[in-house]
Motif scaffolding. Structure first.
Motif, PDB file in Angstrom:
ATOM      1  N   ASP A 232       0.832  -1.205   0.000  1.00  0.00           N
ATOM      2  CA  ASP A 232       0.000   0.000   0.000  1.00  0.00           C
ATOM      3  C   ASP A 232       0.863   1.251   0.000  1.00  0.00           C
ATOM      4  OD1 ASP A 232      -2.213  -1.608   0.117  1.00  0.00           O
ATOM      5  OD2 ASP A 232      -2.578  -1.313   2.259  1.00  0.00           O
ATOM      6  N   THR A 237      -2.306   3.304   3.350  1.00  0.00           N
ATOM      7  CA  THR A 237      -1.875   2.797   4.652  1.00  0.00           C
ATOM      8  C   THR A 237      -2.581   3.548   5.776  1.00  0.00           C
ATOM      9  OG1 THR A 237       0.280   2.158   3.769  1.00  0.00           O
ATOM     10  CG2 THR A 237       0.112   2.426   6.152  1.00  0.00           C
ATOM     11  N   THR A 240      -6.188   2.424   5.885  1.00  0.00           N
ATOM     12  CA  THR A 240      -6.331   1.074   6.440  1.00  0.00           C
ATOM     13  C   THR A 240      -6.185   1.079   7.952  1.00  0.00           C
ATOM     14  OG1 THR A 240      -5.501   0.075   4.402  1.00  0.00           O
ATOM     15  CG2 THR A 240      -5.411  -1.270   6.392  1.00  0.00           C
ATOM     16  N   TYR A 505      -0.408  -5.650  10.347  1.00  0.00           N
ATOM     17  CA  TYR A 505      -0.369  -4.645   9.269  1.00  0.00           C
ATOM     18  C   TYR A 505       0.690  -3.572   9.557  1.00  0.00           C
ATOM     19  CZ  TYR A 505      -1.955  -1.365   5.712  1.00  0.00           C
ATOM     20  OH  TYR A 505      -2.006  -0.518   4.624  1.00  0.00           O
TER      21      TYR A 505
END
Length: 616
Positions: A232, A237, A240, A505
């Motif tokens: 990303d 990012t 998310t 993540y």
């Protein structure tokens, strides 16, 4: 959130051992003040103390599933599974029928449906023991980040286990022995996964399942911090992370009992409080209730320094007003922090001396007061480890040092072999401990666990290592501290930043993105900019507060003088008598740190109050 305990013995009939199981389970009544239960079968005894949060009426434990009058499985469970509603719906579609609304029953049926793979489906913080009567095997399971504790002790024909060391130590066959390795763990701030201070007592490692069968124990890792390529861009990012945080907080607001947030006015706790306020408003509920700790006269005594540049109070009030929180400050004075009854309660909760002193006591007293109003609290713990919030993340010398960066930061102040809690220890004991070698071995082991992407090099490679060290070695101490102090008060503390989806993540997000604007926690600031006022977004990191009341160190000195004057003090053989005498004589010895005094006093209380045998 609860306390669990148990005993598996393949060569005994445990149906006659109810008093022993009751004693083990009873040590954790504070973890579960609402109810208790024991399940006994020939080779397995499970104990439970309950803090009722979900399905207050129907979620009693230990919980069992039977078929045609035959026991299939029994479960004693601590924690919360935040996706239990989705799992329940899936299991119902597969033919399972539920008697309660509890997440405990969902975990039990998930195992019956999917076997050992069920742990991969659980989103939450948990530690539990599941007895499979069909196969005569016990599963000891711990959540991915190690939010909830779980200890075990091997026996000749099985295992003993419990949420806390004291539960296992309550068994008559277990002796509370601490050797040099146990003391090494006490004096360093680099927790070795699996180690539990007491000899022959171990922790189930985070993200692991320990299976106990007649043939012995096996240990399986079901989750780790894996290196995955991040594809990303920065905008995606940020989006998310924002979406994950909204979903995580929304899930963690589910409760059948009063819930609140712990608010310091820092970025982390402010973000959680603001997100909770938004989620509650969207659900037509609220306002969010929030609590902050403060100290009597703190504004008058406060002197900004590099570690704590600002007071928490004004920022906590700013955020509370911004989101319309029902906010309260819990104000503590030095007398409460030094009170032997309070310090004794902290030691009993922790099972071992920590050396955190007033910070542990204030946390305990904060939770005692919060528990009068709420049963569940949301906390910002682990955001600094995940997003890079500590100062040493950004100091080249600490990052480059061949040791844990937080240790390197301490040694810049205390000297190359200095540790804040060892300043008053006996030189011969320090030589026997050889803490530099122990830390060196721990550091090498920790580094060997880090997985790298092909071709990773330079700063990005090193910062992955630094982040891994914090998420596997540093945060565990803080999570354990928060668990012990909160559960001693019958309060469940949830930690949204430990959701494994967010951890996976952000861990794999390049370091350059985490500090894209040149500041600590840039990514978290950007992801929460829509819910926070600018002054809080721009606030510099300030850790959990310590009292600056001049009366507190004076009280510590009085305590040290009292112990030094007692020839029977059990700590006498562990400290540097000459140095303590010098310190008490002139009061100006630069080698004395507050942390060292706190540790000596805690060691003395521990050895007086607990049946601990030192084998050095």
């Amino acid at each position: 959130m609860c306390g669990i305990a148990g005993w598996v013995a393949f060569d005994q009939d445990l149906t006659q051992q109810r008093p022993v199981l009751a004693a083990m389970t009873g040590t954790m009544a504070c973890r579960g003040p609402d109810a208790g239960g024991i399940h006994l079968s020939p080779h397995a005894g499970l104990g439970h103390r309950r803090l009722a949060v979900i399905d207050v009426e129907g979620g009693a434990q230990p919980m069992t599933v039977e078929q045609d009058g035959r026991l299939l499985a029994a479960l004693t469970y601590s924690g919360e599974v935040y996706n239990h509603l989705e799992l329940r719906a899936e299991l119902e579609g597969l033919g399972h029928r539920f008697r309660t609304r509890s997440d405990t029953e969902v975990v039990l049926h998930a195992y019956l449906q999917w076997g050992g793979a069920f742990v991969d489906r659980l989103n939450g913080m948990f530690a539990f023991a599941l007895w499979d009567a069909r196969q005569e095997q016990l599963l000891l399971v711990r959540d991915r980040m190690g939010v909830k504790p779980l200890f075990f002790h091997r026996t000749p024909d099985g295992v003993l286990f419990g949420s806390e060391q004291k539960a296992v130590l309550a068994h008559p066959a277990v002796e509370a022995v601490v050797d040099l390795d146990g003391l090494r763990e006490l004096f360093t701030l680099a927790k070795n996964p699996g180690q539990a201070i007491y000899r022959d007592l171990y922790e189930v490692r985070p993200g692991h399942v320990v299976t106990v069968r007649r043939e012995g124990l096996t240990d399986r890792q079901y989750w780790r911090l894996a290196a995955v390529e991040h594809t990303d861009d920065l905008a995606a990012t940020v989006t998310t992370v924002r979406e994950l945080l909204h979903d995580i907080v929304r899930r963690q607001l589910i409760s059948d009992v009063p819930l609140c947030s712990l608010l310091s006015g820092g970025l982390d706790s402010s973000a959680i409080t603001a997100l909770a306020a938004r989620a509650l408003a969207e659900a037509g509920a609220g306002p969010v209730r929030s609590f902050a700790v403060d100290f009597a006269g703190q504004a008058d005594h406060f002197r900004p320094d590099e570690l704590r540049p600002t007071l928490d109070g004004p920022f906590a009030h700013l955020l509370a007003e911004h989101v319309g929180a029902d906010h309260a400050d819990i104000v503590l004075d030095a007398a409460a922090l030094i009170d032997p009854e309070h310090r004794g309660a902290v030691l009993r909760a922790a099972d071992v001396p920590t050396g955190f002193g007033d910070m542990d006591t204030s946390l305990y007293l904060l939770f005692q007061e919060v528990r009068r109003h709420s049963t569940v609290a949301l906390s910002g713990e682990s955001a600094d480890e995940l997003f890079g919030g500590y100062a040493w993340f950004h100091r080249p010398a600490a990052v480059a040092a061949p040791t844990f960066p937080w240790i390197a930061a301490q040694q810049q102040v205390l000297g190359p072999n200095g540790l804040p809690r060892t300043g008053l220890l006996d030189p011969d004991l320090l030589a026997a401990l050889d803490l530099p070698a122990y830390l060196g071995d721990s550091y090498a082991t920790a580094l060997a666990e880090v997985e790298h992407l092909p071709g990773a090099e330079g700063r990005e490679r090193r910062m992955r290592e630094i982040c891994h060290l914090h998420l596997t070695r540093f945060v565990r101490t803080l999570l354990d501290r928060k668990d012990r102090m909160s559960m001693a008060s019958g309060l469940e503390v949830r930690v949204p930043f430990c959701d494994h989806r967010l951890v996976e993540y952000v861990y794999n997000t390049p370091w350059a993105m985490k500090v894209f604007d040149g500041r600590e926690k840039s990514l978290l600031r950007a992801a929460t900019a829509d819910v926070l006022p600018r002054k809080i977004l721009e606030r510099v990191k300030s850790p959990y507060p310590a009292t600056q009341d001049p009366g507190y160190p004076l009280a510590l000195r009085t305590g040290l003088r009292t112990v030094a004057g007692d020839p029977q003090a059990p700590v006498q053989g562990l400290w540097n008598r000459a140095l303590v005498g010098s310190v008490l004589a002139d009061g100006q010895d630069p080698q004395l740190t507050r942390g060292a005094t706190e540790m000596v006093l805690a060691l003395d209380s521990w050895l007086r109050e607990r049946p601990v045998s030192l084998r050095l």
